[in-house]
Design a protein around this motif. Structure first.
Motif, PDB file in Angstrom:
ATOM      1  N   ILE A  82      -9.914  10.037  -3.348  1.00 43.27           N
ATOM      2  CA  ILE A  82      -8.998   9.032  -2.813  1.00 43.27           C
ATOM      3  C   ILE A  82      -9.226   9.001  -1.308  1.00 43.27           C
ATOM      4  O   ILE A  82      -9.448  10.056  -0.703  1.00 43.27           O
TER       5      ILE A  82
ATOM      6  N   ARG B  66       0.116   8.080  -7.489  1.00 39.14           N
ATOM      7  CA  ARG B  66      -1.082   7.242  -7.387  1.00 39.14           C
ATOM      8  C   ARG B  66      -1.166   6.503  -6.037  1.00 39.14           C
ATOM      9  O   ARG B  66      -1.201   5.275  -5.980  1.00 39.14           O
TER      10      ARG B  66
ATOM     11  N   VAL C 148      -9.337   1.742   2.467  1.00 39.18           N
ATOM     12  CA  VAL C 148      -9.050   1.221   1.127  1.00 39.18           C
ATOM     13  C   VAL C 148      -9.957   0.060   0.790  1.00 39.18           C
ATOM     14  O   VAL C 148     -10.336  -0.133  -0.379  1.00 39.18           O
TER      15      VAL C 148
ATOM     16  N   MET D 171       0.843  -1.187   0.000  1.00 37.42           N
ATOM     17  CA  MET D 171       0.000   0.000   0.000  1.00 37.42           C
ATOM     18  C   MET D 171       0.883   1.242   0.000  1.00 37.42           C
ATOM     19  O   MET D 171       1.787   1.361   0.824  1.00 37.42           O
TER      20      MET D 171
ATOM     21  N   GLN E 244      -2.693   4.964  -2.543  1.00 34.45           N
ATOM     22  CA  GLN E 244      -3.968   4.397  -2.125  1.00 34.45           C
ATOM     23  C   GLN E 244      -4.633   5.239  -1.036  1.00 34.45           C
ATOM     24  O   GLN E 244      -5.855   5.226  -0.885  1.00 34.45           O
TER      25      GLN E 244
END
Length: 376
Positions: free
Chosen positions: A104, A81, A363, A1, A83
């Motif tokens: 996000i 990008r 997540v 992650m 998580q």
């Protein structure tokens, strides 16, 4: 992650929390990326702790550069990008939440509320923003229950988590029998009356001006005082300080000062949960603190009467310090209880594990998606 830690300010307790968190996250296999200004100690320390570090140009206070700072966050997100976006303190929380807007999973960690740090119209504007911006945080992470309570009382409607700050217990260890004398020798401190140490940025928040006023009311010669740190209030504090107060400057490692001390004091006006008292207690030193967010939760049961005083109250602070510095047996008793309490409850590895579980919840939410929860 992959976790994007967005950070401003880059010194003091916020930076130390981020570095400790990054170090623990690297050990457990997470991929922390730290985005912060390069004009402070955080960037180098986060890199040494194992994070991938990138410059994010941002000043500490809101201003005309905010749009550029938000654009910088968006660029970092496109590049890396992550998580999860974890925004630390008010400025990063402002720019980060405005850049992401729920797209996000986002954690906002205030590290003490912005509206407590300012006054007048600025405080009103900060509070309005925190009430509005909470909709763009999947979780507002407080480091003490009292910090959460302060947010709730201020009318902030958020999805809350409370995870206490932790410290590196391998680094902040109890002092052995000769450690105090050795630390004083290394620091060039002569033997003499008890030594009181205040560790913290020299700023209005940390309340060293209140401490100096209390110090003037105490009987001269019964103890010594050292202020460890630097900051914007240093010149004014030096002018106001009674003779004999030692301004030690900033220290990369505060352990020698803690080990040299007979007691540690932190007279803050506001906090989330301060690190310096936890570090002192883990080393076996008694602490005196003002009753701000996190203080009561830091102390062992039964120590509030001795170690907790109202903020901005020099007479009460002077009374508590006099009682502690004049009683070696009390210092020993409180220091041992503080050591056991801190080492049992404030391990940074536990803090990091709880934060990781929080990330995993965001997540991999059960049921609804992050966007659906944000839009409600």
């Amino acid at each position: 992650m992959k976790i994007l830690h967005l950070v401003q300010p880059v010194e003091g307790g916020v930076a130390r929390v981020v570095v400790d968190l990054v170090r623990a996250q690297v050990r457990t296999g997470l991929r922390p990326v730290v985005a912060c200004p390069s004009d402070g100690p955080l960037a180098a320390r986060a890199s040494a702790a194992g994070a991938e570090v990138h410059e994010w140009r941002a000043v500490r206070n809101p201003g005309p550069g905010l749009a550029r700072e938000i654009a910088g966050v968006r660029s970092l997100i496109r590049e890396h990008r992550p998580q999860v976006v974890h925004a630390h303190s008010a400025k990063a929380g402002l720019a980060g939440r405005m850049a992401v807007r729920g797209r996000i999973p986002t954690v906002f960690q205030p590290h003490a509320w912005s509206f407590e740090a300012v006054r007048g119209g600025t405080a009103s504007a900060a509070l309005k923003w925190e009430r509005f911006g909470a909709r763009w945080a999947d979780r507002v992470l407080c480091v003490s229950a009292s910090e959460r309570t302060a947010g709730e009382r201020a009318g902030i409607a958020a999805r809350w988590s409370v995870i206490h700050n932790g410290i590196d217990l391998a680094h902040f260890r109890p002092a052995g029998p000769g450690t105090r004398a050795n630390a004083r020798a290394v620091l060039g401190l002569p033997d003499g009356p008890p030594l009181l140490v205040c560790v913290g940025r020299l700023s209005r928040q940390k309340g060293q001006d209140v401490l100096l006023e209390a110090w003037r009311a105490m009987r001269p010669g019964t103890a010594r005082l050292a202020l460890v740190g630097s900051g914007p209030e240093e010149a004014r504090l030096r002018e106001a300080a009674p003779a004999g107060v030692l301004f030690a400057g900033a220290a990369d490692d505060v352990r020698p000062w803690i080990h040299a001390a007979d007691a540690v004091v932190l007279p803050s006006r506001w906090e989330g949960m301060a690190l310096a008292p936890l570090e002192a207690m883990a080393c076996g030193r008694p602490v005196v603190m003002t009753d701000v967010a996190g203080a009561g939760e830091s102390l062992p049961p039964g120590q509030h009467a001795h170690c907790l005083v109202p903020p901005d109250d020099p007479p009460a602070l002077a009374h508590a310090l006099t009682a502690l510095l004049s009683d070696p047996s009390l210092r020993t008793e409180l220091g041992l209880a503080a050591q056991l309490h801190a080492r049992a409850g404030f391990d940074v590895r536990r803090t990091a594990a709880q934060v990781t579980r929080l990330y995993q919840e965001l997540v991999h939410p059960s049921g609804t998606t992050t966007r659906e929860r944000t839009e409600r």
